[in-house]
Structures are given as structure tokens and as C-alpha cells.
Design a protein around this motif. Structure first.
Motif, short mmCIF file in Angstrom:
data_model
loop_
_atom_site.label_atom_id
_atom_site.label_comp_id
_atom_site.label_asym_id
_atom_site.label_seq_id
_atom_site.Cartn_x
_atom_site.Cartn_y
_atom_site.Cartn_z
N ASP A 1 92.97 27.38 -15.44
CA ASP A 1 92.44 27.25 -14.08
C ASP A 1 91.07 26.60 -14.06
O ASP A 1 90.76 25.81 -13.17
N ILE A 2 90.25 26.97 -15.02
CA ILE A 2 88.85 26.50 -15.06
C ILE A 2 88.50 26.08 -16.47
O ILE A 2 88.73 26.84 -17.42
N LEU A 3 87.94 24.89 -16.62
CA LEU A 3 87.42 24.43 -17.91
C LEU A 3 85.93 24.21 -17.77
O LEU A 3 85.48 23.46 -16.91
N ILE A 4 85.17 24.87 -18.63
CA ILE A 4 83.71 24.69 -18.65
C ILE A 4 83.33 24.05 -19.98
O ILE A 4 83.38 24.68 -21.04
N ASN A 5 82.97 22.78 -19.91
CA ASN A 5 82.54 22.04 -21.10
C ASN A 5 81.07 22.35 -21.36
O ASN A 5 80.16 21.71 -20.83
N ASN A 6 80.85 23.37 -22.17
CA ASN A 6 79.50 23.86 -22.42
C ASN A 6 78.96 23.48 -23.80
O ASN A 6 77.75 23.39 -23.98
N ALA A 7 79.84 23.25 -24.76
CA ALA A 7 79.38 22.96 -26.12
C ALA A 7 78.45 21.75 -26.13
O ALA A 7 78.73 20.73 -25.50
N GLY A 8 77.35 21.89 -26.82
CA GLY A 8 76.40 20.78 -26.87
C GLY A 8 75.34 20.99 -27.93
O GLY A 8 75.14 22.10 -28.43
N VAL A 9 74.66 19.91 -28.24
CA VAL A 9 73.57 19.95 -29.21
C VAL A 9 72.44 19.07 -28.71
O VAL A 9 72.68 18.06 -28.04
N SER A 10 71.22 19.47 -28.98
CA SER A 10 70.07 18.68 -28.59
C SER A 10 69.50 17.95 -29.81
O SER A 10 70.06 18.01 -30.91
N MET A 11 68.42 17.24 -29.60
CA MET A 11 67.75 16.55 -30.70
C MET A 11 66.25 16.50 -30.39
O MET A 11 65.84 16.67 -29.26
N ARG A 12 65.47 16.33 -31.43
CA ARG A 12 64.02 16.19 -31.25
C ARG A 12 63.50 15.26 -32.33
O ARG A 12 63.20 15.68 -33.45
N ALA A 13 63.43 13.98 -32.00
CA ALA A 13 62.97 12.97 -32.96
C ALA A 13 62.68 11.68 -32.20
O ALA A 13 63.38 11.34 -31.24
N VAL B 1 84.14 21.74 -15.18
CA VAL B 1 82.68 21.83 -15.17
C VAL B 1 82.11 21.20 -16.43
O VAL B 1 82.64 21.39 -17.53
N GLY B 2 81.04 20.46 -16.26
CA GLY B 2 80.29 19.96 -17.40
C GLY B 2 78.89 20.56 -17.37
O GLY B 2 78.19 20.44 -16.36
N VAL B 3 78.50 21.27 -18.43
CA VAL B 3 77.13 21.78 -18.51
C VAL B 3 76.28 20.66 -19.07
O VAL B 3 76.30 20.37 -20.26
N SER B 4 75.56 20.01 -18.18
CA SER B 4 74.74 18.86 -18.54
C SER B 4 73.29 19.30 -18.71
O SER B 4 73.03 20.33 -19.33
N SER B 5 72.36 18.58 -18.12
CA SER B 5 70.94 18.88 -18.32
C SER B 5 70.11 18.06 -17.34
O SER B 5 70.56 17.02 -16.84
N ILE B 6 68.90 18.52 -17.10
CA ILE B 6 67.95 17.69 -16.35
C ILE B 6 67.74 16.36 -17.09
O ILE B 6 67.46 15.33 -16.48
N ALA B 7 67.93 16.39 -18.41
CA ALA B 7 67.82 15.16 -19.21
C ALA B 7 68.92 14.17 -18.87
O ALA B 7 68.87 13.02 -19.31
N GLY B 8 69.90 14.59 -18.07
CA GLY B 8 70.92 13.67 -17.57
C GLY B 8 70.48 12.95 -16.30
O GLY B 8 71.17 12.05 -15.83
N PHE B 9 69.35 13.36 -15.74
CA PHE B 9 68.74 12.68 -14.60
C PHE B 9 67.46 11.97 -14.98
O PHE B 9 67.09 10.96 -14.39
N ARG B 10 66.75 12.53 -15.96
CA ARG B 10 65.44 12.01 -16.36
C ARG B 10 65.37 11.93 -17.88
O ARG B 10 65.47 12.94 -18.56
N GLY B 11 65.26 10.72 -18.42
CA GLY B 11 65.16 10.57 -19.86
C GLY B 11 63.91 11.25 -20.41
O GLY B 11 62.83 11.11 -19.84
N LEU B 12 64.08 11.99 -21.50
CA LEU B 12 62.97 12.75 -22.07
C LEU B 12 62.57 12.21 -23.43
O LEU B 12 63.44 11.94 -24.27
N PRO B 13 61.27 12.04 -23.69
CA PRO B 13 60.81 11.51 -24.98
C PRO B 13 61.18 12.44 -26.13
O PRO B 13 61.14 13.66 -26.00
N GLY B 14 61.59 11.83 -27.23
CA GLY B 14 62.02 12.62 -28.38
C GLY B 14 63.45 13.11 -28.26
O GLY B 14 63.98 13.69 -29.18
N ARG B 15 64.04 12.87 -27.10
CA ARG B 15 65.42 13.29 -26.84
C ARG B 15 66.26 12.12 -26.36
O ARG B 15 67.09 12.24 -25.47
N SER B 16 66.04 10.95 -26.90
CA SER B 16 66.72 9.75 -26.41
C SER B 16 68.23 9.87 -26.51
O SER B 16 68.96 9.56 -25.56
N GLY B 17 68.73 10.36 -27.64
CA GLY B 17 70.17 10.52 -27.80
C GLY B 17 70.72 11.62 -26.91
O GLY B 17 71.80 11.48 -26.33
#
Length: 268
Positions: free
Chosen positions: A83-95, A135-151
Motif C-alpha cells: 500500500d505504501i512505499l517509503i524510500n528512506n535508505a540513504g547516505v550522506s557525504m562530507r568532502a 514517498v521519497g525521504v529527500s532533504s533540504i539539500a534537494g532544494f539548496r546545494g550544500l558545500p561539502g555535500r555536492s554528491g
């Protein structure tokens, strides 16, 4: 009775953080839940915390198409539908870009973007039949590019755009597609964030105690699913960032730079 009673809810990345909070919350609401993660021990501990509850666990790396296919197959074998799919798996980066190895960027994209694509593609026929929710669990980084988190930013921009496209495709199907963009939320995502070599940092540069809890974030997501919202942007800082970036982008560049840098060095 909860509207989620006996609904089949699939959550990727359910062994930690927001994903675990979602698993706990949906089970308490009477849903039947399936979740996956890369760490079987954590998944086993999660299942042990819910004895007798309808919880299916599966060890899977969502960056791998076949493992996503096997996960969805296991869900259908146990629960027959979704009934419901929540795509939550994710990884961040800092470089910084000048330091990062390209494989680290590919790894972030494979998990965050392709993991969402794979699981959604395989679950789509069942969700469509039930006029359910993606559902996709995204991020504010999906609206605003963040330094050190380009990928990371690139992967979340991709998730937002892809979900918007399929939402439009599915408008007449009865399926609701929603993307959730939390601000900074207390979880292990910064500890597990990849460094320039694609390895976990093992520490966080942020004050996790001042952030929204994973449990509070999960409750906001559940309420938005029930209301069949299009988007959800969380925290005052997150909403302010999206607003500033839309209407005052040059100022947003400077404010973002000042937040993440100190004396010319990336500190957050």
C-alpha cells in the motif's frame, strides 16, 4: 481505529534513524511492515523489539538492483501486496570536490537515487492496484546545494525531480507521490556520511541534541501520508532555507557559505 490498520507499509533503511522511527510508529498504528537495511544484526534487534508484530526484515543494499528486486519479492511473498512505499535508505557525504574520489560520488548516487528508482519500479504495480502512496525521504539539500555535500545534494535534487516526474505520470491513477525534505534531524546519517575516499566519517560535526528527533520527523511524515500531501519541508531552518534560495539565491549563497565555513575551512 487507525487508517493504517492492516495496511502494508514498506520502508527502506529501517534499522536506524528516521527509518527505524517509521517502523516503530507504523507497527503501533496496526500496519504490517517490511523493512530492509544492510546490517542484519540491527534488523534482527529491531524485529526482537517487536515480538509478535507483523514485521518482515530483509538484508539488502538498495544500490543493487537485484537486491531490491529480492526485497520486494519477499514483501509480496509475505503480505501479497503493497500500500505504501517509503524510500528512506540513504547516505550522506562530507568532502570537498577537490578532494573527493569519484567513486564516493557514485556510491552516494547509487544508494540515494538508484535505490529509490529500483524499489519504486518493482513495487509500482502493487501500489497502483491499491491507489497507494510512494514517498521519497529527500532533504533540504534537494532544494539548496550544500558545500561539502555536492554528491549528496545532486542525489537529492535527482530524487525530487524524478518523483515530481512520476507524480505527474500517475496523476490519474489514484497513486499519491510525495517527497519529504527534513531539515537537520538527529540520526546517524552524519556519522555514517562518506569522506573523500567513500568511507564513513564515524563522527558528526553538528550538535545532534539541538535537532528535530527522528521520532518527531516520522510523525510528520505519517501525518502527511494520511493527508496525501505533495511535499513536506520540515523545520523552521529548512523552510527558511527553501524560501531564501527561491527568492534571494545570491544571499542564500553567502548565508550558506557562512554557516558551513569558518576562516575559509569547511567546519560543518
Amino acid at each position: 481505529m487507525s487508517v493504517f490498520q492492516n495496511k502494508i507499509v514498506v520502508i527502506t533503511g529501517g534499522s536506524d534513524g528516521i527509518g527505524k522511527a517509521l517502523v516503530d510508529a507504523f507497527l503501533s498504528l496496526g500496519a504490517k511492515v517490511a523493512t530492509c537495511g544492510r546490517n542484519y544484526d540491527k534488523l534482527y534487534q529491531l524485529q526482537a523489539a517487536h515480538p509478535g508484530k507483523p514485521l518482515v526484515i530483509h538484508a539488502a543494499d538498495v544500490s543493487k538492483e537485484q537486491e531490491c528486486a529480492l526485497f520486494i519479492e519477499k514483501v509480496i511473498k509475505n503480505f501479497s501486496t503493497i500500500d505504501i512505499l517509503i524510500n528512506n535508505a540513504g547516505v550522506s557525504m562530507r568532502a570537498l570536490l577537490q578532494d573527493v574520489e569519484l567513486d564516493a560520488l557514485r556510491k552516494v548516487m547509487d544508494i540515494n537515487f538508484w535505490g529509490t528508482v529500483y524499489c519504486t519500479k518493482f513495487a509500482l504495480p502493487y501500489i497502483t492496484a491499491n491507489k497507494g502512496t510512494i514517498v521519497g525521504v529527500s532533504s533540504i539539500a534537494g532544494f539548496r546545494g550544500l558545500p561539502g555535500r555536492s554528491g549528496y545534494s545532486a542525489s537529492k535534487f535527482a530524487v525530487n525531480g524524478w518523483l515530481e516526474a512520476i507524480r505527474t505520470e500517475l496523476l490519474d491513477s489514484g497513486v499519491n507521490v510525495m517527497w519529504v525534505c527534513p531539515g537537520f534531524t538527529a540520526s546517524n546519517i552524519r556519522i555514517a556520511a562518506l569522506n573523500s575516499k567513500g568511507e564513513s566519517h564515524g563522527e558528526t560535526p553538528m550538535d545532534e541534541g539541538k535537532m528535530m528527533t527522528s521520532e518527531a520527523c516520522a510523525q510528520h511524515i505519517i501525518t502527511s501520508i494520511e493527508k496525501r500531501k505533495r511535499t513536506l519541508v520540515l523545520t523552521a531552518t529548512g523552510k527558511r532555507t527553501v524560501f531564501m534560495n527561491k527568492f534571494f539565491p545570491s544571499l542564500a549563497d553567502k548565508l550558506t557559505r557562512n554557516y558551513f565555513y569558518k576562516n575559509g575551512e569547511l567546519v560543518k
